[in-house]
Design a protein around this motif. Structure first.
Motif, PDB file in Angstrom:
ATOM      1  N   PRO A 239       0.856  -1.242  -0.073  1.00  0.00           N
ATOM      2  CA  PRO A 239      -0.115   0.009  -0.010  1.00  0.00           C
ATOM      3  C   PRO A 239       0.792   1.271  -0.035  1.00  0.00           C
ATOM      4  CG  PRO A 239       0.140  -0.983   2.204  1.00  0.00           C
ATOM      5  CD  PRO A 239       0.993  -1.806   1.381  1.00  0.00           C
ATOM      6  N   LYS A 240       0.274   2.403  -0.500  1.00  0.00           N
ATOM      7  CA  LYS A 240       1.192   3.792  -0.443  1.00  0.00           C
ATOM      8  C   LYS A 240      -0.120   4.697   0.067  1.00  0.00           C
ATOM      9  CE  LYS A 240       0.683   6.494  -3.648  1.00  0.00           C
ATOM     10  NZ  LYS A 240       0.837   7.350  -4.783  1.00  0.00           N
ATOM     11  N   SER A 241       0.767   5.632   0.783  1.00  0.00           N
ATOM     12  CA  SER A 241       0.233   6.941   1.116  1.00  0.00           C
ATOM     13  C   SER A 241       1.444   8.063   1.694  1.00  0.00           C
ATOM     14  CB  SER A 241      -0.766   6.637   2.271  1.00  0.00           C
ATOM     15  OG  SER A 241      -1.321   7.921   2.986  1.00  0.00           O
ATOM     16  N   THR A 242       0.730   9.000   1.663  1.00  0.00           N
ATOM     17  CA  THR A 242       1.776  10.290   2.248  1.00  0.00           C
ATOM     18  C   THR A 242       0.935  10.948   3.508  1.00  0.00           C
ATOM     19  OG1 THR A 242       0.715  11.872   0.947  1.00  0.00           O
ATOM     20  CG2 THR A 242       2.799  10.909   0.015  1.00  0.00           C
ATOM     21  N   ASN A 243      -0.026  10.277   3.766  1.00  0.00           N
ATOM     22  CA  ASN A 243      -0.652  10.845   5.105  1.00  0.00           C
ATOM     23  C   ASN A 243      -0.440  10.040   6.368  1.00  0.00           C
ATOM     24  OD1 ASN A 243      -3.049  10.798   7.215  1.00  0.00           O
ATOM     25  ND2 ASN A 243      -4.045  12.275   5.593  1.00  0.00           N
TER      26      ASN A 243
END
Length: 294
Positions: A239-243
């Motif tokens: 998975p990816k996120s910047t939050n």
């Protein structure tokens, strides 16, 4: 964190942190936060343009190098034996490390497959020399795998493919399993914004009633239910996120278990429709991308 044993005995943390389409200026902090939150597997690629920032994020996190599993990918414009050996040098130069834990080919170059074979043979050399701990492929369909296995010596440890409840690629998963290859999911929670122009009519997996119902029964989000589904079915997921809150939420999937019925209900959501490009479609423009030097 659950770890999975690759076919050469190397242990891979099952849940990785991805940085696809994460701008370089946001990557350093995202990786730093992910590692401080508890991730120990970072997935990047030469084509993402942020390997240098991934390396900086690892250093800023204070996490010892031997505790971080680093995975990156060789882009098709660097396929070929000598070219791929140099691609490795570029990758470690940007990441600031001497060894990679996993190096994979980003996709099959279907219209120049002889270069794909030569690139994989370079990975075999890097593995034999101890410069990488494991090697693999990405976006390889069963017929790509068969040709690769017929012309090379080392069975890939990993095949990273698009895989989420709306697109499960059972034939690829079966082929991987038959050869002892770990299936690793990119776009594990749906990839709604990953590929503009590819399936713009698609629905958001996050709004799927089956998933929201299952998630609610466990006091979790739809994303967490999907990630748990991947882990219980033996896959690695990226998975990816910047939050920071979402980064932490995606890691909080080890305190509940889906039932066999819930797993089957999620399996039943498969539509057979991709969100991303078809690996069998020749795209010569890919070869125009120049991967910069460190």
């Amino acid at each position: 964190m659950i770890t999975l044993n690759l076919n050469n005995g190397v242990e891979l943390p099952a849940l990785g942190f991805g940085v696809f389409q994460t701008p370089p200026e946001e990557t350093v902090r995202a990786v730093e936060v992910a590692l401080q939150t508890g991730y120990r597997h970072i997935d990047t690629a030469a084509a993402y343009g942020n390997e240098r920032e991934v390396g900086e994020g690892i250093r800023r996190s204070g996490t010892p190098r031997d505790e971080v599993f680093i995975e990156t990918k060789v882009w098709v414009s660097d396929y070929g034996y000598d070219e791929t050996l140099h691609a490795f040098d570029k990758a470690i130069g940007k990441l600031g490390v001497e060894q990679l834990d996993l190096l994979i080919l980003h996709q099959p170059a279907t219209d120049r497959f002889e270069k794909t074979i030569a690139a994989y043979r370079a990975l075999e050399t890097l593995l034999a020399d101890g410069r990488v701990r494991a090697i693999g492929v990405s976006n390889f369909m069963p017929h790509h795998l068969e040709r690769l296995l017929a012309e090379t010596s080392v069975v890939p440890a990993v095949n990273q493919i698009e895989l989420h409840p709306y697109f499960t690629q059972p034939a690829v998963q079966q082929a991987d399993a038959e050869h002892g290859i770990l299936t690793q999911a990119w776009s594990p929670i749906g990839g709604i914004t990953f590929y503009p122009g590819f399936g713009d009519e698609r629905r958001s997996v996050m709004d799927e009633p089956v998933l929201t119902e299952i998630a609610a029964a466990h006091g979790k989000s739809a994303a967490q239910a999907m990630l748990r589904w991947h882990l219980q079915e033996g896959r690695s997921a990226i998975p990816k996120s910047t939050n920071p809150a979402r980064i932490a939420e995606n890691l909080d999937v080890f305190d509940f278990e889906l039932s066999a019925d819930e797993l089957a209900r999620i399996d039943g959501l498969d539509t057979g429709v991709r969100s991303g490009p078809d690996p069998d479609t020749p795209r010569p423009e890919r070869f125009a991308m120049v991967i910069s030097e460190p």
